[in-house]
Design a protein around this motif. Structure first.
Motif, PDB file in Angstrom:
ATOM      1  N   ALA A  57       0.831  -1.207   0.000  1.00 37.47           N
ATOM      2  CA  ALA A  57       0.000   0.000   0.000  1.00 37.47           C
ATOM      3  C   ALA A  57       0.861   1.251   0.000  1.00 37.47           C
ATOM      4  O   ALA A  57       0.559   2.232  -0.706  1.00 37.47           O
ATOM      5  CB  ALA A  57      -0.924  -0.015   1.223  1.00 37.47           C
ATOM      6  N   GLU A  58       1.936   1.238   0.774  1.00 40.65           N
ATOM      7  CA  GLU A  58       2.828   2.395   0.795  1.00 40.65           C
ATOM      8  C   GLU A  58       3.569   2.543  -0.533  1.00 40.65           C
ATOM      9  O   GLU A  58       3.826   3.663  -0.986  1.00 40.65           O
ATOM     10  CB  GLU A  58       3.833   2.254   1.942  1.00 40.65           C
ATOM     11  N   GLN A  59       3.905   1.418  -1.158  1.00 35.20           N
ATOM     12  CA  GLN A  59       4.561   1.491  -2.468  1.00 35.20           C
ATOM     13  C   GLN A  59       3.683   2.202  -3.491  1.00 35.20           C
ATOM     14  O   GLN A  59       4.174   2.965  -4.332  1.00 35.20           O
ATOM     15  CB  GLN A  59       4.873   0.084  -2.975  1.00 35.20           C
ATOM     16  N   SER A  60       2.389   1.925  -3.441  1.00 31.32           N
ATOM     17  CA  SER A  60       1.481   2.520  -4.424  1.00 31.32           C
ATOM     18  C   SER A  60       1.432   4.036  -4.310  1.00 31.32           C
ATOM     19  O   SER A  60       0.966   4.712  -5.229  1.00 31.32           O
ATOM     20  CB  SER A  60       0.072   1.935  -4.264  1.00 31.32           C
ATOM     21  N   LEU A  61       1.912   4.581  -3.187  1.00 28.48           N
ATOM     22  CA  LEU A  61       1.938   6.036  -2.980  1.00 28.48           C
ATOM     23  C   LEU A  61       3.315   6.631  -3.221  1.00 28.48           C
ATOM     24  O   LEU A  61       3.487   7.848  -3.066  1.00 28.48           O
ATOM     25  CB  LEU A  61       1.498   6.363  -1.539  1.00 28.48           C
ATOM     26  N   SER A  62       4.293   5.811  -3.590  1.00 27.17           N
ATOM     27  CA  SER A  62       5.681   6.284  -3.656  1.00 27.17           C
ATOM     28  C   SER A  62       5.998   6.892  -5.019  1.00 27.17           C
ATOM     29  O   SER A  62       5.371   6.571  -6.036  1.00 27.17           O
ATOM     30  CB  SER A  62       6.638   5.120  -3.370  1.00 27.17           C
ATOM     31  N   ARG A  63       7.017   7.738  -5.039  1.00 24.97           N
ATOM     32  CA  ARG A  63       7.446   8.363  -6.283  1.00 24.97           C
ATOM     33  C   ARG A  63       8.168   7.365  -7.190  1.00 24.97           C
ATOM     34  O   ARG A  63       8.176   7.538  -8.415  1.00 24.97           O
ATOM     35  CB  ARG A  63       8.362   9.547  -5.979  1.00 24.97           C
ATOM     36  N   ASP A  64       8.771   6.313  -6.599  1.00 21.52           N
ATOM     37  CA  ASP A  64       9.462   5.319  -7.422  1.00 21.52           C
ATOM     38  C   ASP A  64       8.471   4.606  -8.338  1.00 21.52           C
ATOM     39  O   ASP A  64       8.743   4.416  -9.531  1.00 21.52           O
ATOM     40  CB  ASP A  64      10.164   4.303  -6.519  1.00 21.52           C
ATOM     41  N   THR A 107      -6.334 -11.390   4.958  1.00 17.63           N
ATOM     42  CA  THR A 107      -5.252 -10.673   5.645  1.00 17.63           C
ATOM     43  C   THR A 107      -4.664  -9.607   4.734  1.00 17.63           C
ATOM     44  O   THR A 107      -4.504  -8.434   5.129  1.00 17.63           O
ATOM     45  CB  THR A 107      -4.144 -11.650   6.074  1.00 17.63           C
ATOM     46  N   LYS A 108      -4.341  -9.994   3.508  1.00 19.42           N
ATOM     47  CA  LYS A 108      -3.764  -9.046   2.556  1.00 19.42           C
ATOM     48  C   LYS A 108      -4.756  -7.931   2.215  1.00 19.42           C
ATOM     49  O   LYS A 108      -4.390  -6.753   2.162  1.00 19.42           O
ATOM     50  CB  LYS A 108      -3.340  -9.772   1.286  1.00 19.42           C
ATOM     51  N   ALA A 109      -6.004  -8.315   1.978  1.00 19.54           N
ATOM     52  CA  ALA A 109      -7.012  -7.318   1.608  1.00 19.54           C
ATOM     53  C   ALA A 109      -7.244  -6.327   2.738  1.00 19.54           C
ATOM     54  O   ALA A 109      -7.346  -5.113   2.509  1.00 19.54           O
ATOM     55  CB  ALA A 109      -8.318  -8.022   1.231  1.00 19.54           C
ATOM     56  N   HIS A 110      -7.340  -6.821   3.968  1.00 17.08           N
ATOM     57  CA  HIS A 110      -7.623  -5.949   5.113  1.00 17.08           C
ATOM     58  C   HIS A 110      -6.528  -4.914   5.302  1.00 17.08           C
ATOM     59  O   HIS A 110      -6.813  -3.705   5.417  1.00 17.08           O
ATOM     60  CB  HIS A 110      -7.769  -6.795   6.378  1.00 17.08           C
ATOM     61  N   TYR A 111      -5.289  -5.348   5.332  1.00 13.68           N
ATOM     62  CA  TYR A 111      -4.199  -4.408   5.621  1.00 13.68           C
ATOM     63  C   TYR A 111      -3.866  -3.527   4.428  1.00 13.68           C
ATOM     64  O   TYR A 111      -3.404  -2.394   4.599  1.00 13.68           O
ATOM     65  CB  TYR A 111      -2.965  -5.177   6.099  1.00 13.68           C
ATOM     66  N   MET A 112      -4.097  -4.017   3.228  1.00 18.00           N
ATOM     67  CA  MET A 112      -3.914  -3.169   2.047  1.00 18.00           C
ATOM     68  C   MET A 112      -4.926  -2.026   2.063  1.00 18.00           C
ATOM     69  O   MET A 112      -4.570  -0.853   1.915  1.00 18.00           O
ATOM     70  CB  MET A 112      -4.092  -4.008   0.783  1.00 18.00           C
ATOM     71  N   ALA A 113      -6.207  -2.352   2.267  1.00 19.10           N
ATOM     72  CA  ALA A 113      -7.259  -1.336   2.275  1.00 19.10           C
ATOM     73  C   ALA A 113      -7.112  -0.406   3.477  1.00 19.10           C
ATOM     74  O   ALA A 113      -7.279   0.816   3.355  1.00 19.10           O
ATOM     75  CB  ALA A 113      -8.635  -2.001   2.277  1.00 19.10           C
ATOM     76  N   GLN A 114      -6.800  -0.963   4.648  1.00 16.68           N
ATOM     77  CA  GLN A 114      -6.681  -0.128   5.846  1.00 16.68           C
ATOM     78  C   GLN A 114      -5.550   0.875   5.719  1.00 16.68           C
ATOM     79  O   GLN A 114      -5.685   2.046   6.120  1.00 16.68           O
ATOM     80  CB  GLN A 114      -6.451  -1.015   7.072  1.00 16.68           C
ATOM     81  N   THR A 115      -4.421   0.459   5.138  1.00 16.99           N
ATOM     82  CA  THR A 115      -3.283   1.365   5.004  1.00 16.99           C
ATOM     83  C   THR A 115      -3.590   2.490   4.029  1.00 16.99           C
ATOM     84  O   THR A 115      -3.198   3.643   4.251  1.00 16.99           O
ATOM     85  CB  THR A 115      -2.041   0.585   4.545  1.00 16.99           C
ATOM     86  N   ILE A 116      -4.304   2.184   2.949  1.00 15.33           N
ATOM     87  CA  ILE A 116      -4.643   3.229   1.981  1.00 15.33           C
ATOM     88  C   ILE A 116      -5.676   4.195   2.559  1.00 15.33           C
ATOM     89  O   ILE A 116      -5.582   5.414   2.385  1.00 15.33           O
ATOM     90  CB  ILE A 116      -5.162   2.593   0.678  1.00 15.33           C
ATOM     91  N   LEU A 117      -6.664   3.673   3.278  1.00 20.24           N
ATOM     92  CA  LEU A 117      -7.723   4.523   3.828  1.00 20.24           C
ATOM     93  C   LEU A 117      -7.293   5.264   5.085  1.00 20.24           C
ATOM     94  O   LEU A 117      -7.674   6.418   5.298  1.00 20.24           O
ATOM     95  CB  LEU A 117      -8.966   3.679   4.142  1.00 20.24           C
ATOM     96  N   VAL A 118      -6.499   4.605   5.929  1.00 21.94           N
ATOM     97  CA  VAL A 118      -6.197   5.145   7.261  1.00 21.94           C
ATOM     98  C   VAL A 118      -4.728   5.459   7.432  1.00 21.94           C
ATOM     99  O   VAL A 118      -4.356   6.445   8.075  1.00 21.94           O
ATOM    100  CB  VAL A 118      -6.650   4.141   8.359  1.00 21.94           C
ATOM    101  N   GLY A 119      -3.846   4.630   6.862  1.00 18.20           N
ATOM    102  CA  GLY A 119      -2.418   4.753   7.124  1.00 18.20           C
ATOM    103  C   GLY A 119      -2.015   3.841   8.269  1.00 18.20           C
ATOM    104  O   GLY A 119      -2.701   2.875   8.590  1.00 18.20           O
TER     105      GLY A 119
END
Length: 465
Positions: free
Chosen positions: A145-152, A265-277
Protein backbone atom coordinates in the motif's frame (compact mmCIF):
# COMPACT_ATOMS: atom_id res chain seq x y z
CA UNK A 1 25.09 -25.04 1.68
CA UNK A 2 28.77 -25.96 1.23
CA UNK A 3 28.28 -27.66 -2.13
CA UNK A 4 26.33 -24.63 -3.39
CA UNK A 5 29.07 -22.24 -2.26
CA UNK A 6 31.43 -24.02 -4.68
CA UNK A 7 29.33 -22.60 -7.52
CA UNK A 8 29.76 -18.93 -6.53
CA UNK A 9 32.61 -18.44 -8.99
CA UNK A 10 30.28 -19.43 -11.82
CA UNK A 11 27.54 -17.16 -10.44
CA UNK A 12 29.87 -14.14 -10.33
CA UNK A 13 30.73 -14.67 -14.00
CA UNK A 14 27.12 -13.76 -14.78
CA UNK A 15 28.02 -10.13 -14.09
CA UNK A 16 30.48 -10.07 -17.00
CA UNK A 17 28.96 -8.25 -20.04
CA UNK A 18 27.74 -10.83 -22.54
CA UNK A 19 27.56 -8.60 -25.61
CA UNK A 20 28.23 -5.01 -26.61
CA UNK A 21 25.38 -2.62 -25.88
CA UNK A 22 23.57 -4.86 -23.38
CA UNK A 23 22.45 -3.50 -20.01
CA UNK A 24 24.85 -4.41 -17.20
CA UNK A 25 23.86 -7.36 -14.98
CA UNK A 26 23.40 -5.69 -11.59
CA UNK A 27 21.22 -8.17 -9.63
CA UNK A 28 21.48 -11.93 -9.94
CA UNK A 29 18.56 -13.87 -8.44
CA UNK A 30 19.00 -17.39 -7.08
CA UNK A 31 16.40 -20.02 -6.22
CA UNK A 32 15.65 -21.06 -2.64
CA UNK A 33 15.33 -24.30 -0.76
CA UNK A 34 12.85 -24.02 2.12
CA UNK A 35 14.03 -26.35 4.88
CA UNK A 36 11.22 -25.69 7.39
CA UNK A 37 8.44 -27.41 5.43
CA UNK A 38 8.28 -30.43 7.74
CA UNK A 39 7.74 -28.48 10.98
CA UNK A 40 3.95 -28.17 10.67
CA UNK A 41 1.15 -28.10 8.12
CA UNK A 42 1.37 -24.28 8.03
CA UNK A 43 5.11 -24.51 7.39
CA UNK A 44 4.39 -26.92 4.53
CA UNK A 45 1.89 -24.47 3.00
CA UNK A 46 4.42 -21.64 3.17
CA UNK A 47 7.14 -23.86 1.69
CA UNK A 48 4.88 -24.80 -1.24
CA UNK A 49 3.86 -21.16 -1.70
CA UNK A 50 7.51 -20.14 -1.75
CA UNK A 51 8.35 -22.91 -4.20
CA UNK A 52 5.67 -21.64 -6.53
CA UNK A 53 6.88 -18.05 -6.32
CA UNK A 54 10.67 -18.53 -6.49
CA UNK A 55 10.53 -21.09 -9.29
CA UNK A 56 7.49 -20.50 -11.47
CA UNK A 57 6.94 -16.83 -10.69
CA UNK A 58 10.47 -15.50 -10.83
CA UNK A 59 11.44 -17.73 -13.75
CA UNK A 60 8.66 -16.24 -15.90
CA UNK A 61 9.20 -12.70 -14.58
CA UNK A 62 12.82 -12.91 -15.76
CA UNK A 63 12.21 -14.48 -19.13
CA UNK A 64 10.22 -13.66 -21.22
CA UNK A 65 8.59 -10.82 -19.22
CA UNK A 66 11.90 -9.06 -18.31
CA UNK A 67 10.36 -7.57 -15.18
CA UNK A 68 11.90 -9.38 -12.21
CA UNK A 69 12.83 -7.04 -9.35
CA UNK A 70 14.36 -7.69 -5.92
CA UNK A 71 12.04 -9.27 -3.33
CA UNK A 72 14.31 -9.79 -0.34
CA UNK A 73 15.47 -13.17 -1.61
CA UNK A 74 19.12 -14.32 -1.71
CA UNK A 75 20.10 -12.13 -4.62
CA UNK A 76 23.68 -11.14 -5.47
CA UNK A 77 24.15 -7.40 -5.98
CA UNK A 78 26.73 -5.45 -7.96
CA UNK A 79 27.88 -3.35 -5.01
CA UNK A 80 29.76 -0.76 -7.07
CA UNK A 81 26.71 -0.10 -9.27
CA UNK A 82 24.41 0.49 -6.27
CA UNK A 83 26.81 2.42 -4.02
CA UNK A 84 27.40 4.94 -6.80
CA UNK A 85 23.63 5.37 -7.36
CA UNK A 86 22.33 6.14 -3.89
CA UNK A 87 22.82 2.81 -2.15
CA UNK A 88 20.46 -0.12 -1.56
CA UNK A 89 18.26 0.99 1.32
CA UNK A 90 15.86 3.92 1.69
CA UNK A 91 15.52 6.37 4.55
CA UNK A 92 11.82 6.45 5.43
CA UNK A 93 10.42 3.63 7.57
CA UNK A 94 6.87 4.52 6.47
CA UNK A 95 6.74 4.85 2.69
CA UNK A 96 9.75 2.51 2.36
CA UNK A 97 8.41 -0.15 4.73
CA UNK A 98 9.27 -2.91 2.21
CA UNK A 99 12.72 -1.54 1.53
CA UNK A 100 13.96 -4.56 -0.43
CA UNK A 101 11.58 -3.93 -3.31
CA UNK A 102 12.86 -0.35 -3.61
CA UNK A 103 16.30 -1.72 -4.46
CA UNK A 104 14.64 -3.32 -7.48
CA UNK A 105 12.84 -0.08 -8.34
CA UNK A 106 16.10 1.92 -8.17
CA UNK A 107 17.80 -0.71 -10.30
CA UNK A 108 15.20 -0.46 -13.08
CA UNK A 109 15.02 3.35 -13.03
CA UNK A 110 18.83 3.64 -13.22
CA UNK A 111 19.30 1.21 -16.09
CA UNK A 112 20.24 -2.05 -14.37
CA UNK A 113 19.47 -5.60 -15.43
CA UNK A 114 18.14 -8.46 -13.27
CA UNK A 115 18.95 -12.09 -13.97
CA UNK A 116 17.74 -15.35 -12.43
CA UNK A 117 19.70 -18.62 -12.43
CA UNK A 118 18.63 -21.92 -10.95
CA UNK A 119 21.90 -23.86 -10.88
CA UNK A 120 22.56 -22.49 -7.39
CA UNK A 121 20.12 -22.60 -4.49
CA UNK A 122 20.22 -21.07 -1.02
CA UNK A 123 18.59 -22.49 2.10
CA UNK A 124 15.91 -20.45 3.81
CA UNK A 125 13.55 -20.83 6.77
CA UNK A 126 9.98 -19.58 6.47
CA UNK A 127 7.37 -18.75 9.10
CA UNK A 128 5.86 -21.83 10.76
CA UNK A 129 3.21 -20.38 13.14
CA UNK A 130 -0.18 -18.79 12.49
CA UNK A 131 0.67 -15.48 14.17
CA UNK A 132 4.06 -15.33 12.42
CA UNK A 133 2.51 -15.84 8.98
CA UNK A 134 -0.20 -13.31 9.82
CA UNK A 135 2.31 -10.61 10.75
CA UNK A 136 4.41 -11.42 7.70
CA UNK A 137 1.48 -11.10 5.29
CA UNK A 138 0.29 -7.94 7.08
CA UNK A 139 3.73 -6.36 6.73
CA UNK A 140 3.89 -7.17 3.00
CA UNK A 141 0.38 -5.82 2.42
CA UNK A 142 1.03 -2.57 4.24
CA UNK A 143 4.31 -2.26 2.36
CA UNK A 144 2.49 -2.72 -0.95
CA UNK A 145 0.00 0.00 0.00
CA UNK A 146 2.83 2.39 0.80
CA UNK A 147 4.56 1.49 -2.47
CA UNK A 148 1.48 2.52 -4.42
CA UNK A 149 1.94 6.04 -2.98
CA UNK A 150 5.68 6.28 -3.66
CA UNK A 151 7.45 8.36 -6.28
CA UNK A 152 9.46 5.32 -7.42
CA UNK A 153 6.31 3.51 -8.58
CA UNK A 154 5.05 6.73 -10.16
CA UNK A 155 8.25 7.15 -12.18
CA UNK A 156 8.37 3.53 -13.28
CA UNK A 157 4.72 3.52 -14.31
CA UNK A 158 5.30 6.51 -16.58
CA UNK A 159 8.38 5.06 -18.27
CA UNK A 160 7.70 1.34 -18.78
CA UNK A 161 6.33 0.02 -22.06
CA UNK A 162 2.79 -1.34 -22.11
CA UNK A 163 3.58 -5.05 -21.66
CA UNK A 164 6.16 -4.54 -18.91
CA UNK A 165 3.77 -2.16 -17.16
CA UNK A 166 1.14 -4.90 -16.97
CA UNK A 167 3.75 -7.34 -15.65
CA UNK A 168 4.93 -4.79 -13.10
CA UNK A 169 1.36 -4.31 -11.85
CA UNK A 170 0.29 -7.94 -11.58
CA UNK A 171 3.67 -9.09 -10.29
CA UNK A 172 3.67 -6.53 -7.48
CA UNK A 173 1.09 -4.22 -5.94
CA UNK A 174 -1.60 -5.44 -8.34
CA UNK A 175 -1.63 -8.78 -6.53
CA UNK A 176 -2.72 -7.03 -3.34
CA UNK A 177 -5.31 -4.90 -5.12
CA UNK A 178 -6.70 -8.13 -6.60
CA UNK A 179 -7.07 -9.56 -3.08
CA UNK A 180 -8.96 -6.44 -2.03
CA UNK A 181 -11.31 -6.81 -5.00
CA UNK A 182 -11.77 -10.54 -4.29
CA UNK A 183 -12.87 -9.96 -0.71
CA UNK A 184 -15.00 -6.99 -1.75
CA UNK A 185 -16.73 -9.21 -4.32
CA UNK A 186 -17.47 -11.87 -1.67
CA UNK A 187 -18.86 -9.15 0.61
CA UNK A 188 -21.06 -7.59 -2.09
CA UNK A 189 -22.37 -10.93 -3.40
CA UNK A 190 -23.21 -12.17 0.12
CA UNK A 191 -25.21 -9.06 0.99
CA UNK A 192 -26.80 -8.93 -2.45
CA UNK A 193 -28.21 -12.47 -2.24
CA UNK A 194 -29.34 -11.79 1.35
CA UNK A 195 -31.13 -8.57 0.36
CA UNK A 196 -32.79 -10.25 -2.64
CA UNK A 197 -34.11 -12.96 -0.32
CA UNK A 198 -35.24 -10.54 2.42
CA UNK A 199 -37.08 -8.25 -0.01
CA UNK A 200 -38.49 -11.24 -1.93
CA UNK A 201 -37.18 -10.18 -5.35
CA UNK A 202 -35.36 -13.41 -6.23
CA UNK A 203 -37.54 -13.83 -9.31
CA UNK A 204 -37.00 -11.19 -12.01
CA UNK A 205 -39.66 -11.61 -14.67
CA UNK A 206 -39.81 -15.36 -15.26
CA UNK A 207 -36.16 -15.97 -14.38
CA UNK A 208 -35.04 -17.13 -10.92
CA UNK A 209 -31.80 -15.76 -9.50
CA UNK A 210 -30.30 -19.24 -9.20
CA UNK A 211 -27.52 -21.14 -10.99
CA UNK A 212 -28.63 -23.39 -13.82
CA UNK A 213 -27.14 -26.88 -13.58
CA UNK A 214 -24.33 -28.41 -11.58
CA UNK A 215 -21.58 -26.74 -13.62
CA UNK A 216 -22.60 -23.21 -12.63
CA UNK A 217 -22.75 -24.25 -8.98
CA UNK A 218 -19.17 -25.54 -9.17
CA UNK A 219 -17.85 -22.36 -10.78
CA UNK A 220 -17.60 -20.85 -7.30
CA UNK A 221 -14.51 -23.01 -6.76
CA UNK A 222 -12.85 -22.15 -10.07
CA UNK A 223 -9.91 -20.62 -8.21
CA UNK A 224 -8.74 -24.11 -7.25
CA UNK A 225 -7.45 -24.46 -10.82
CA UNK A 226 -4.58 -22.19 -9.80
CA UNK A 227 -2.97 -25.19 -8.11
CA UNK A 228 -2.28 -26.82 -11.50
CA UNK A 229 1.03 -24.95 -12.12
CA UNK A 230 2.24 -25.97 -8.65
CA UNK A 231 1.34 -29.61 -9.35
CA UNK A 232 3.31 -29.42 -12.60
CA UNK A 233 6.36 -27.98 -10.83
CA UNK A 234 6.28 -30.55 -8.03
CA UNK A 235 5.74 -33.33 -10.57
CA UNK A 236 8.89 -32.39 -12.48
CA UNK A 237 11.03 -31.87 -9.38
CA UNK A 238 9.80 -34.61 -7.03
CA UNK A 239 7.89 -37.05 -9.23
CA UNK A 240 4.20 -37.18 -10.04
CA UNK A 241 3.21 -39.52 -7.23
CA UNK A 242 4.91 -37.33 -4.61
CA UNK A 243 3.33 -34.23 -6.18
CA UNK A 244 -0.18 -35.69 -5.98
CA UNK A 245 0.45 -36.80 -2.38
CA UNK A 246 1.63 -33.30 -1.41
CA UNK A 247 -1.38 -31.59 -2.94
CA UNK A 248 -3.75 -34.17 -1.42
CA UNK A 249 -2.26 -33.59 2.05
CA UNK A 250 -2.70 -29.84 1.60
CA UNK A 251 -6.42 -30.23 0.90
CA UNK A 252 -6.99 -32.82 3.64
CA UNK A 253 -5.30 -30.71 6.33
CA UNK A 254 -7.30 -27.58 5.47
CA UNK A 255 -4.94 -25.79 3.09
CA UNK A 256 -7.72 -23.99 1.16
CA UNK A 257 -8.95 -22.47 4.44
CA UNK A 258 -5.46 -21.19 5.17
CA UNK A 259 -4.99 -19.56 1.78
CA UNK A 260 -8.46 -17.98 1.81
CA UNK A 261 -7.78 -16.71 5.31
CA UNK A 262 -4.67 -14.89 4.14
CA UNK A 263 -6.44 -13.43 1.11
CA UNK A 264 -8.45 -11.51 3.70
CA UNK A 265 -5.25 -10.67 5.64
CA UNK A 266 -3.76 -9.05 2.56
CA UNK A 267 -7.01 -7.32 1.61
CA UNK A 268 -7.62 -5.95 5.11
CA UNK A 269 -4.20 -4.41 5.62
CA UNK A 270 -3.91 -3.17 2.05
CA UNK A 271 -7.26 -1.34 2.28
CA UNK A 272 -6.68 -0.13 5.85
CA UNK A 273 -3.28 1.36 5.00
CA UNK A 274 -4.64 3.23 1.98
CA UNK A 275 -7.72 4.52 3.83
CA UNK A 276 -6.20 5.14 7.26
CA UNK A 277 -2.42 4.75 7.12
CA UNK A 278 -0.43 3.39 10.04
CA UNK A 279 1.94 1.03 8.22
CA UNK A 280 4.65 -0.33 10.52
CA UNK A 281 7.30 -3.02 10.63
CA UNK A 282 6.12 -6.27 12.22
CA UNK A 283 8.94 -8.54 13.44
CA UNK A 284 8.07 -12.21 13.02
CA UNK A 285 11.17 -13.81 14.51
CA UNK A 286 11.10 -16.83 12.14
CA UNK A 287 11.33 -19.16 15.16
CA UNK A 288 9.85 -22.66 15.59
CA UNK A 289 6.55 -21.45 17.04
CA UNK A 290 4.52 -24.61 17.47
CA UNK A 291 3.08 -24.09 20.97
CA UNK A 292 -0.58 -23.41 21.74
CA UNK A 293 -1.82 -19.82 21.53
CA UNK A 294 -4.49 -18.80 24.09
CA UNK A 295 -7.94 -17.85 22.82
CA UNK A 296 -7.78 -14.24 24.07
CA UNK A 297 -4.52 -13.70 22.18
CA UNK A 298 -6.05 -15.25 19.06
CA UNK A 299 -8.99 -12.87 19.40
CA UNK A 300 -6.71 -9.82 19.71
CA UNK A 301 -4.79 -10.91 16.64
CA UNK A 302 -7.62 -11.79 14.27
CA UNK A 303 -10.87 -10.16 15.46
CA UNK A 304 -10.71 -6.89 13.53
CA UNK A 305 -9.35 -8.37 10.33
CA UNK A 306 -11.12 -11.75 10.12
CA UNK A 307 -13.47 -12.82 12.90
CA UNK A 308 -15.87 -9.86 12.69
CA UNK A 309 -16.12 -10.16 8.90
CA UNK A 310 -16.54 -13.94 9.07
CA UNK A 311 -19.45 -13.71 11.52
CA UNK A 312 -20.97 -10.87 9.50
CA UNK A 313 -20.94 -12.97 6.34
CA UNK A 314 -22.26 -16.01 8.23
CA UNK A 315 -25.19 -14.04 9.67
CA UNK A 316 -26.04 -12.64 6.22
CA UNK A 317 -26.03 -16.18 4.77
CA UNK A 318 -28.23 -17.45 7.63
CA UNK A 319 -30.72 -14.65 6.95
CA UNK A 320 -30.63 -15.57 3.28
CA UNK A 321 -31.46 -19.17 4.21
CA UNK A 322 -34.37 -18.03 6.42
CA UNK A 323 -35.97 -15.81 3.79
CA UNK A 324 -35.11 -17.41 0.44
CA UNK A 325 -37.94 -18.98 -1.48
CA UNK A 326 -36.39 -20.20 -4.74
CA UNK A 327 -34.31 -23.13 -3.46
CA UNK A 328 -30.77 -24.21 -4.38
CA UNK A 329 -29.44 -22.68 -1.16
CA UNK A 330 -26.38 -24.95 -0.97
CA UNK A 331 -25.53 -24.47 -4.64
CA UNK A 332 -25.71 -20.70 -4.34
CA UNK A 333 -23.93 -20.26 -1.03
CA UNK A 334 -21.35 -23.05 -0.60
CA UNK A 335 -18.40 -20.98 -1.79
CA UNK A 336 -19.53 -18.00 0.33
CA UNK A 337 -19.85 -20.26 3.37
CA UNK A 338 -16.35 -21.58 2.67
CA UNK A 339 -14.98 -18.02 2.86
CA UNK A 340 -16.92 -17.25 6.07
CA UNK A 341 -15.81 -20.49 7.73
CA UNK A 342 -12.18 -19.91 6.74
CA UNK A 343 -12.20 -16.43 8.34
CA UNK A 344 -13.73 -17.78 11.58
CA UNK A 345 -12.22 -21.23 11.99
CA UNK A 346 -8.69 -21.02 10.57
CA UNK A 347 -7.03 -19.43 13.65
CA UNK A 348 -8.38 -22.24 15.82
CA UNK A 349 -8.03 -25.11 13.35
CA UNK A 350 -4.30 -24.43 12.91
CA UNK A 351 -3.67 -23.80 16.61
CA UNK A 352 -2.00 -26.78 18.37
CA UNK A 353 -4.07 -28.51 21.11
CA UNK A 354 -7.25 -26.68 20.11
CA UNK A 355 -9.38 -29.81 20.60
CA UNK A 356 -7.89 -30.80 23.97
CA UNK A 357 -10.71 -30.41 26.51
CA UNK A 358 -8.52 -29.19 29.36
CA UNK A 359 -6.75 -26.63 27.16
CA UNK A 360 -10.05 -25.45 25.65
CA UNK A 361 -11.61 -25.00 29.12
CA UNK A 362 -8.59 -23.04 30.32
CA UNK A 363 -8.68 -20.88 27.19
CA UNK A 364 -12.36 -20.11 27.65
CA UNK A 365 -11.86 -19.13 31.30
CA UNK A 366 -8.97 -16.81 30.40
CA UNK A 367 -10.98 -15.35 27.52
CA UNK A 368 -13.99 -14.57 29.73
CA UNK A 369 -11.69 -13.01 32.33
CA UNK A 370 -10.19 -10.80 29.62
CA UNK A 371 -13.64 -9.85 28.30
CA UNK A 372 -15.03 -8.86 31.72
CA UNK A 373 -11.97 -7.07 33.13
CA UNK A 374 -11.79 -3.26 32.95
CA UNK A 375 -8.19 -2.66 34.08
CA UNK A 376 -4.69 -3.75 33.16
CA UNK A 377 -4.20 -2.56 29.56
CA UNK A 378 -4.89 -4.29 26.25
CA UNK A 379 -3.50 -7.67 27.38
CA UNK A 380 -5.81 -7.79 30.40
CA UNK A 381 -8.98 -5.98 29.30
CA UNK A 382 -11.19 -6.11 26.22
CA UNK A 383 -12.31 -2.50 26.67
CA UNK A 384 -8.71 -1.21 26.55
CA UNK A 385 -8.02 -3.33 23.48
CA UNK A 386 -11.20 -2.12 21.76
CA UNK A 387 -10.36 1.55 22.35
CA UNK A 388 -6.83 1.10 21.04
CA UNK A 389 -7.91 -1.01 18.07
CA UNK A 390 -10.41 1.63 16.91
CA UNK A 391 -8.44 4.76 17.82
CA UNK A 392 -7.61 5.36 14.14
CA UNK A 393 -11.26 6.27 13.41
CA UNK A 394 -10.72 9.56 15.25
CA UNK A 395 -8.21 10.72 12.64
CA UNK A 396 -9.95 9.35 9.54
CA UNK A 397 -10.17 11.56 6.47
CA UNK A 398 -13.66 12.59 5.38
CA UNK A 399 -13.63 10.30 2.32
CA UNK A 400 -12.73 7.31 4.48
CA UNK A 401 -15.52 8.15 6.94
CA UNK A 402 -18.01 8.23 4.05
CA UNK A 403 -16.84 4.75 2.99
CA UNK A 404 -17.32 3.23 6.45
CA UNK A 405 -20.68 4.99 6.89
CA UNK A 406 -21.97 3.69 3.55
CA UNK A 407 -20.90 0.19 4.53
CA UNK A 408 -22.84 0.42 7.80
CA UNK A 409 -25.95 1.62 5.96
CA UNK A 410 -26.41 -1.90 4.55
CA UNK A 411 -27.50 -3.09 8.00
CA UNK A 412 -30.24 -0.44 8.15
CA UNK A 413 -31.52 -1.55 4.75
CA UNK A 414 -31.55 -5.18 5.88
CA UNK A 415 -33.31 -4.31 9.15
CA UNK A 416 -36.00 -2.43 7.24
CA UNK A 417 -36.57 -5.40 4.95
CA UNK A 418 -36.78 -7.83 7.90
CA UNK A 419 -39.25 -5.53 9.69
CA UNK A 420 -41.54 -5.40 6.66
CA UNK A 421 -41.39 -9.09 5.81
CA UNK A 422 -44.18 -11.51 6.51
CA UNK A 423 -41.87 -13.45 8.83
CA UNK A 424 -42.82 -11.10 11.64
CA UNK A 425 -46.45 -10.53 10.58
CA UNK A 426 -48.52 -13.22 12.33
CA UNK A 427 -51.95 -13.93 10.92
CA UNK A 428 -54.09 -15.27 13.79
CA UNK A 429 -56.83 -16.60 11.53
CA UNK A 430 -57.08 -20.23 12.70
CA UNK A 431 -58.39 -21.42 9.34
CA UNK A 432 -55.53 -20.02 7.17
CA UNK A 433 -52.51 -19.79 9.44
CA UNK A 434 -49.47 -18.14 7.85
CA UNK A 435 -47.11 -18.26 10.81
CA UNK A 436 -43.51 -18.60 9.53
CA UNK A 437 -41.66 -18.09 12.78
CA UNK A 438 -40.50 -21.68 13.25
CA UNK A 439 -37.19 -21.04 11.48
CA UNK A 440 -36.49 -18.09 13.76
CA UNK A 441 -37.45 -20.12 16.85
CA UNK A 442 -35.06 -22.91 15.83
CA UNK A 443 -32.24 -20.40 15.38
CA UNK A 444 -32.86 -18.79 18.80
CA UNK A 445 -33.07 -22.22 20.44
CA UNK A 446 -29.72 -23.24 18.97
CA UNK A 447 -28.13 -20.01 20.24
CA UNK A 448 -29.49 -20.65 23.76
CA UNK A 449 -28.16 -24.23 23.73
CA UNK A 450 -24.76 -23.00 22.60
CA UNK A 451 -24.58 -20.35 25.34
CA UNK A 452 -25.56 -22.90 28.00
CA UNK A 453 -22.95 -25.35 26.71
CA UNK A 454 -20.24 -22.67 26.99
CA UNK A 455 -21.42 -21.84 30.51
CA UNK A 456 -21.23 -25.51 31.51
CA UNK A 457 -17.69 -25.71 30.10
CA UNK A 458 -16.65 -22.79 32.25
CA UNK A 459 -18.26 -24.28 35.39
CA UNK A 460 -16.66 -27.66 34.67
CA UNK A 461 -13.24 -26.07 34.43
CA UNK A 462 -13.80 -24.12 37.67
CA UNK A 463 -14.77 -27.32 39.51
CA UNK A 464 -11.70 -29.15 38.20
CA UNK A 465 -9.48 -26.32 39.47
Amino acid sequence: YFEEAMKMRNALQEFCPSKRGALPMTILGLREHIFTGSVSSLANYMALQETSFVTLGQRVLTNPLCMRLHYGHPDVFDKLFFMTRGGVSKASKGINLSEDIFAGYSNVIRGGQVGFKEYLQVGKGRDVGMSQIYKFEAKLSQGAAEQSLSRDVYRMSHRLDFCRLFTFYFGGIGHYFSNVLTVLTVYVVTYLVALLAIYDIEVIGDQKVTPVGTLQMLLGGLGLLQTIPLIATLGVERGWLAAVQDIFSVFVTGGPLHFMFHIQTKAHYMAQTILVGGAKYRPTGRGFVTQHTPMDEQFRFFASSHLYLGFELAMALILMGLFTGVGQYVGRSWSLWLAAVSFIASPFWFNPLTFDWGVASKDYSAYMSWMTSSTGGTLKSWSFWWNEENSHFKTLAFNSKVFYTARSAIWIIMANGIRNTSLFHIDIDIYTPTIKLWKLFVFILLMIIMMNALKMCRLSYAVRR
